[in-house]
Design a protein around this motif. Structure first.
Motif, PDB file in Angstrom:
ATOM      1  N   ALA A  80     -14.395  -6.128  38.873  1.00 43.17           N
ATOM      2  CA  ALA A  80     -13.365  -5.570  39.957  1.00 43.17           C
ATOM      3  C   ALA A  80     -12.050  -5.028  39.521  1.00 43.17           C
ATOM      4  O   ALA A  80     -11.542  -4.468  40.444  1.00 43.17           O
ATOM      5  N   GLY A  81     -11.727  -5.264  38.421  1.00 45.06           N
ATOM      6  CA  GLY A  81     -10.402  -4.797  38.055  1.00 45.06           C
ATOM      7  C   GLY A  81      -9.378  -5.818  38.545  1.00 45.06           C
ATOM      8  O   GLY A  81      -8.056  -5.128  38.410  1.00 45.06           O
ATOM      9  N   GLU A  82      -9.604  -6.852  38.880  1.00 48.14           N
ATOM     10  CA  GLU A  82      -8.505  -7.773  39.437  1.00 48.14           C
ATOM     11  C   GLU A  82      -7.632  -8.236  38.445  1.00 48.14           C
ATOM     12  O   GLU A  82      -8.168  -8.501  37.329  1.00 48.14           O
ATOM     13  N   ASP A  83      -6.485  -8.554  38.670  1.00 48.31           N
ATOM     14  CA  ASP A  83      -5.455  -9.150  37.806  1.00 48.31           C
ATOM     15  C   ASP A  83      -5.616 -10.558  38.043  1.00 48.31           C
ATOM     16  O   ASP A  83      -4.576 -11.245  38.770  1.00 48.31           O
ATOM     17  N   ALA A  84      -6.645 -11.272  37.794  1.00 50.33           N
ATOM     18  CA  ALA A  84      -6.792 -12.700  37.753  1.00 50.33           C
ATOM     19  C   ALA A  84      -6.451 -13.543  36.622  1.00 50.33           C
ATOM     20  O   ALA A  84      -6.990 -13.403  35.487  1.00 50.33           O
ATOM     21  N   PRO A  85      -5.485 -14.234  36.722  1.00 48.77           N
ATOM     22  CA  PRO A  85      -5.175 -15.168  35.616  1.00 48.77           C
ATOM     23  C   PRO A  85      -6.189 -16.090  35.129  1.00 48.77           C
ATOM     24  O   PRO A  85      -7.057 -16.393  35.853  1.00 48.77           O
ATOM     25  N   ALA A 134     -14.407  -1.952  37.285  1.00 51.76           N
ATOM     26  CA  ALA A 134     -13.182  -1.252  37.479  1.00 51.76           C
ATOM     27  C   ALA A 134     -12.121  -1.692  36.559  1.00 51.76           C
ATOM     28  O   ALA A 134     -10.935  -1.038  36.366  1.00 51.76           O
ATOM     29  N   GLY A 135     -12.470  -2.654  35.759  1.00 52.88           N
ATOM     30  CA  GLY A 135     -11.453  -3.218  34.665  1.00 52.88           C
ATOM     31  C   GLY A 135     -12.048  -3.058  33.292  1.00 52.88           C
ATOM     32  O   GLY A 135     -13.299  -2.564  33.242  1.00 52.88           O
ATOM     33  N   LYS A 136     -11.349  -3.612  32.171  1.00 55.50           N
ATOM     34  CA  LYS A 136     -11.802  -3.626  31.096  1.00 55.50           C
ATOM     35  C   LYS A 136     -11.692  -4.951  30.405  1.00 55.50           C
ATOM     36  O   LYS A 136     -10.903  -6.021  30.762  1.00 55.50           O
ATOM     37  N   HIS A 137     -12.475  -5.221  29.411  1.00 55.93           N
ATOM     38  CA  HIS A 137     -12.656  -6.480  28.865  1.00 55.93           C
ATOM     39  C   HIS A 137     -11.612  -6.556  28.097  1.00 55.93           C
ATOM     40  O   HIS A 137     -11.051  -5.516  27.480  1.00 55.93           O
ATOM     41  N   ARG A 138     -11.194  -7.839  27.476  1.00 58.78           N
ATOM     42  CA  ARG A 138     -10.043  -7.830  26.468  1.00 58.78           C
ATOM     43  C   ARG A 138     -10.052  -6.936  25.072  1.00 58.78           C
ATOM     44  O   ARG A 138      -9.392  -6.834  24.515  1.00 58.78           O
ATOM     45  N   SER A 139     -11.346  -6.803  24.942  1.00 64.69           N
ATOM     46  CA  SER A 139     -11.744  -5.957  23.697  1.00 64.69           C
ATOM     47  C   SER A 139     -11.536  -4.398  23.918  1.00 64.69           C
ATOM     48  O   SER A 139     -11.448  -3.595  22.901  1.00 64.69           O
ATOM     49  N   GLY A 140     -11.162  -4.098  25.139  1.00 63.46           N
ATOM     50  CA  GLY A 140     -10.720  -2.824  25.698  1.00 63.46           C
ATOM     51  C   GLY A 140     -12.133  -1.893  26.044  1.00 63.46           C
ATOM     52  O   GLY A 140     -12.186  -0.852  26.634  1.00 63.46           O
ATOM     53  N   GLU A 141     -13.359  -2.491  25.986  1.00 65.90           N
ATOM     54  CA  GLU A 141     -14.610  -2.089  26.383  1.00 65.90           C
ATOM     55  C   GLU A 141     -14.718  -2.083  27.919  1.00 65.90           C
ATOM     56  O   GLU A 141     -14.383  -3.257  28.239  1.00 65.90           O
ATOM     57  N   MET A 142     -15.472  -1.026  28.522  1.00 64.18           N
ATOM     58  CA  MET A 142     -15.914  -1.185  29.703  1.00 64.18           C
ATOM     59  C   MET A 142     -17.454  -1.566  29.746  1.00 64.18           C
ATOM     60  O   MET A 142     -18.406  -1.323  28.843  1.00 64.18           O
ATOM     61  N   PHE A 143     -17.953  -2.185  30.813  1.00 55.25           N
ATOM     62  CA  PHE A 143     -19.319  -2.699  31.154  1.00 55.25           C
ATOM     63  C   PHE A 143     -19.722  -2.129  32.462  1.00 55.25           C
ATOM     64  O   PHE A 143     -19.024  -2.290  33.183  1.00 55.25           O
ATOM     65  N   ASN A 144     -21.160  -2.046  32.603  1.00 53.21           N
ATOM     66  CA  ASN A 144     -21.599  -1.888  33.895  1.00 53.21           C
ATOM     67  C   ASN A 144     -22.060  -3.252  34.276  1.00 53.21           C
ATOM     68  O   ASN A 144     -22.338  -4.200  33.773  1.00 53.21           O
ATOM     69  N   LEU A 145     -22.516  -3.537  35.916  1.00 55.41           N
ATOM     70  CA  LEU A 145     -22.879  -4.464  36.296  1.00 55.41           C
ATOM     71  C   LEU A 145     -24.240  -5.137  35.662  1.00 55.41           C
ATOM     72  O   LEU A 145     -24.401  -6.305  35.505  1.00 55.41           O
TER      73      LEU A 145
END
Length: 176
Positions: A80-85, A134-145
Motif C-alpha cells: 500500500a505504500g503506507e508510512d507505517a512505523p 505502491a511502496g518499496k521493500h527496505r531493499s529498494g525492490e518492488m513486489f507484486n501482490l
C-alpha cells in the motif's frame, strides 16, 4: 491464568483443491495464519513466553509479534505504500519483536497481529495479483501482490515449523 480460547475461535479451513490461483493463495495464507493461532491456543502467559532452546529467545509470543511486523511490512509498507512505523522493532534492535520482556503481553500482541491481518486483507482486496505495490521493500525492490502472498505463505510455513517445536517443548503437543 489460562487462556481459554482454542483454535475453534479461529477455525482452520483446509484450502480447496480446485480453486483458482487467487483463492488458493488467500486460502493457504489463511490456513497458515490459523495454524499459528492453533499453536498458541490454550497456553498461559508463562508458556507463551517459553523460549524454544536457550540461548535463542524464540517463543510463541515472540513469533506472534514477529508475524504482526511481517504482515505490516509487506501489506502496509510494500503493497500500500503506507508510512507505517515498526510496531516492536527499532533501528537499534531490529529483532525486538522476537525478544519479549515482562511488559509485553499476549493480549496486546494477539490483538495487534489480528488487526494487521485484517488490514492486510483490506489492502489486498480488489488488487490484481500482478499489481505492483505502491511502496518499496527496505531493499529498494518492488513486489507484486502474487509475490507478497507467496512470500507470506513461506514466512508462516517456516515459522509454524518453529512454533511446532516450541509447542512440543512446552507441553508435548504435536501436529500440523
Amino acid at each position: 491464568m489460562h487462556d481459554r480460547r482454542t483454535h475453534r475461535d479461529h477455525p482452520r479451513v483446509e484450502p480447496g483443491t480446485l480453486t483458482g490461483e487467487r483463492a488458493a493463495l488467500e486460502q493457504w495464507l489463511d490456513y497458515h495464519r490459523a495454524t499459528l493461532e492453533m499453536k498458541c491456543a490454550g497456553l498461559d502467559d508463562a508458556q507463551l513466553r517459553t523460549a524454544s532452546a536457550p540461548p535463542s529467545p524464540l517463543s510463541l509470543l515472540g513469533l506472534v509479534r514477529h508475524m504482526a511486523e511481517v504482515e505490516r511490512g509487506w501489506f502496509r509498507r510494500v503493497l500500500a505504500g503506507e508510512d507505517a512505523p515498526w510496531i516492536y522493532s527499532t533501528a537499534e534492535d531490529f529483532e525486538r519483536d522476537i525478544r519479549v520482556t515482562a511488559e509485553d503481553t499476549w493480549e496486546e500482541a494477539h490483538a495487534t497481529w489480528r488487526a494487521e491481518i485484517a488490514r492486510a486483507r483490506t489492502l489486498a482486496a480488489g488488487r490484481a495479483l500482478d499489481d505492483l505495490g505502491a511502496g518499496k521493500h527496505r531493499s529498494g525492490e518492488m513486489f507484486n501482490l502474487r509475490w507478497i502472498y507467496l512470500h507470506m505463505i513461506e514466512e508462516y510455513a517456516r515459522h509454524n515449523g518453529h512454533a511446532d517445536l516450541v509447542r512440543e517443548r512446552i507441553d508435548g503437543a504435536t501436529g500440523d
